[in-house]
Design an enzyme around this catalytic site. Structure first.
Site, PDB file in Angstrom:
ATOM      1  NE  ARG A   1      -4.768  25.512  16.503  1.00  0.00           N
ATOM      2  CZ  ARG A   1      -5.105  24.729  17.241  1.00  0.00           C
ATOM      3  NH1 ARG A   1      -6.248  23.789  17.130  1.00  0.00           N
ATOM      4  NH2 ARG A   1      -4.716  24.636  18.568  1.00  0.00           N
TER       5      ARG A   1
ATOM      6  CG  HIS B   1     -11.528  25.503  17.806  1.00  0.00           C
ATOM      7  ND1 HIS B   1     -10.593  26.183  17.265  1.00  0.00           N
ATOM      8  CD2 HIS B   1     -10.958  24.259  18.141  1.00  0.00           C
ATOM      9  CE1 HIS B   1      -9.373  25.698  17.565  1.00  0.00           C
ATOM     10  NE2 HIS B   1      -9.677  24.551  18.099  1.00  0.00           N
TER      11      HIS B   1
ATOM     12  CD  GLU C   1     -11.357  28.756  15.290  1.00  0.00           C
ATOM     13  OE1 GLU C   1     -10.935  27.920  14.533  1.00  0.00           O
ATOM     14  OE2 GLU C   1     -11.189  28.591  16.596  1.00  0.00           O
TER      15      GLU C   1
HETATM   16  C1  GLV Z   1      -7.538  22.686  20.220  1.00  0.00           C
HETATM   17  O1  GLV Z   1      -7.724  22.973  19.095  1.00  0.00           O
HETATM   18  C2  GLV Z   1      -6.440  22.225  20.805  1.00  0.00           C
HETATM   19  O2  GLV Z   1      -5.233  22.544  20.056  1.00  0.00           O
HETATM   20  O3  GLV Z   1      -6.169  21.565  21.852  1.00  0.00           O
END
Ligand code: GLV
Length: 322
Positions: A241, A288, A270
């Site tokens: 993250r 991402h 983000e």
């Molecule tokens: C993506 O970032 C997830 O947490 O699946």
């Protein structure tokens, strides 16, 4: 039963819900952006379940809009920092995630990033397209080998462990890891070494890869001070993250040669990316997409749908978040 899907997700999951005879309302307007608070509050009204995408903050206010009917929020992600767990617990709403099905895919993307930055792939691609390749060069785009280097894994969950497998068995890397608790079986299998203190792990590694959830305790886990503890030749990879890394500090570190490079799939603010990062050549940026393969995203949709079905049929959903 009525299900609200905060943004379009692969059809496989939607089909499972419709096959059960549920009415499925998909927030089609949010195809290429996060759902707005108004869309969430409006969409959730009178529904039994929400299938939520990680861009969409499921706050106490959103949950309240779904009461008294709302029973479950099924997240389409393994991470669930977008959901107010405390509020869900208080309101008796179940929360689930999608672990397991994306482990291999995210681990592969971690390696794609590691190799892309170490071998300067985006930089070299840009150079080739620009017509600058005039002759093979003995010192053209010199990069760094992965083989036999030391990888430090921060967070030994399923994804961190899978990254270790590629590192130890594929690239014959030495694996060190930090986690709140050691895992002796993992150490035996991969010849990995536990380092109980992140500050002692950082100076020993050529690559650092982060695999922790976003918690109060992991926010800015990698900050200016810790970047300075890394080797000047080291690379930082983050597929967890964004807020785990202080992006401003990272931009400074990359600019000033504190570390050699970084590769990020996730961002502190983000979908905004700190502008200084975009100006640097020694960073690779992906939007991402670590779990973004056709097969995996379908499996995530199926898993989220299955969690909803199990909950609405009165059973405990398999991926209930504690
Ligand atoms: C993506 O970032 C997830 O947490 O699946």
């Amino acid at each position: 039963m009525r299900i609200f899907v905060t943004r379009p997700v692969p059809e496989a999951g939607i089909k499972m819900l419709r096959d059960k005879g549920y009415e499925v309302l998909i927030n089609e307007a949010a195809k290429d952006r996060a759902a707005t608070l108004d869309e969430l509050k409006e969409g959730v009204k009178g529904t039994d379940a929400v299938l939520a995408v990680l861009t969409d903050k499921i706050t106490a206010e959103v949950m309240d809009a779904g009461l008294p009917t709302l029973k479950i929020v099924a997240n389409f992600a393994v991470g669930y920092d977008n959901i107010d767990l405390g509020a869900a617990k208080q309101k008796n709403i179940m929360v689930t995630n999608t672990p397991g099905v994306l482990t291999e895919t995210v681990a592969e993307h971690t390696f794609a990033l590691m190799m892309a930055i170490a071998r300067r792939i985006p930089e070299a691609d840009k150079f080739a397209r620009a017509g600058k390749f005039t002759a093979w060069g003995p010192e053209l785009f010199l990069g760094t080998d992965l083989c036999h280097k030391t990888l430090g894994i921060i967070g030994l969950g399923q994804i961190g462990s899978r990254v270790a497998l590629h590192a130890a068995k594929g690239f014959e890397m030495r694996v060190l890891y930090y986690d709140p608790k050691p895992n002796p079986d993992f150490e035996k299998e991969f010849g990995a070494v536990y380092v109980a203190d992140i500050d002692e792990l950082l100076p020993q590694c050529d690559f650092i890869s982060i695999h922790v959830p976003l918690l109060d305790s992991t926010r800015h886990l990698i900050n200016e001070e810790r970047l300075k503890k890394m080797k000047p030749s080291a690379y930082l990879i983050n597929t967890s993250r964004g807020p785990v890394v202080d992006e401003k500090a990272l931009a400074q570190a990359l600019k000033n040669g504190v570390i050699r490079g970084a590769a990020l799939d996730v961002f502190e603010f983000e979908p905004e990316i700190t502008p200084e990062l975009k100006e640097l050549d020694n960073i690779v940026l992906t939007p991402h997409i670590a779990s973004a393969t056709i097969g995996t995203r379908s499996k995530m949709a199926e898993l989220a749908a299955n969690n909803i079905i199990e909950a609405l049929e009165g059973r405990t959903p398999p991926n209930l978040v504690k």
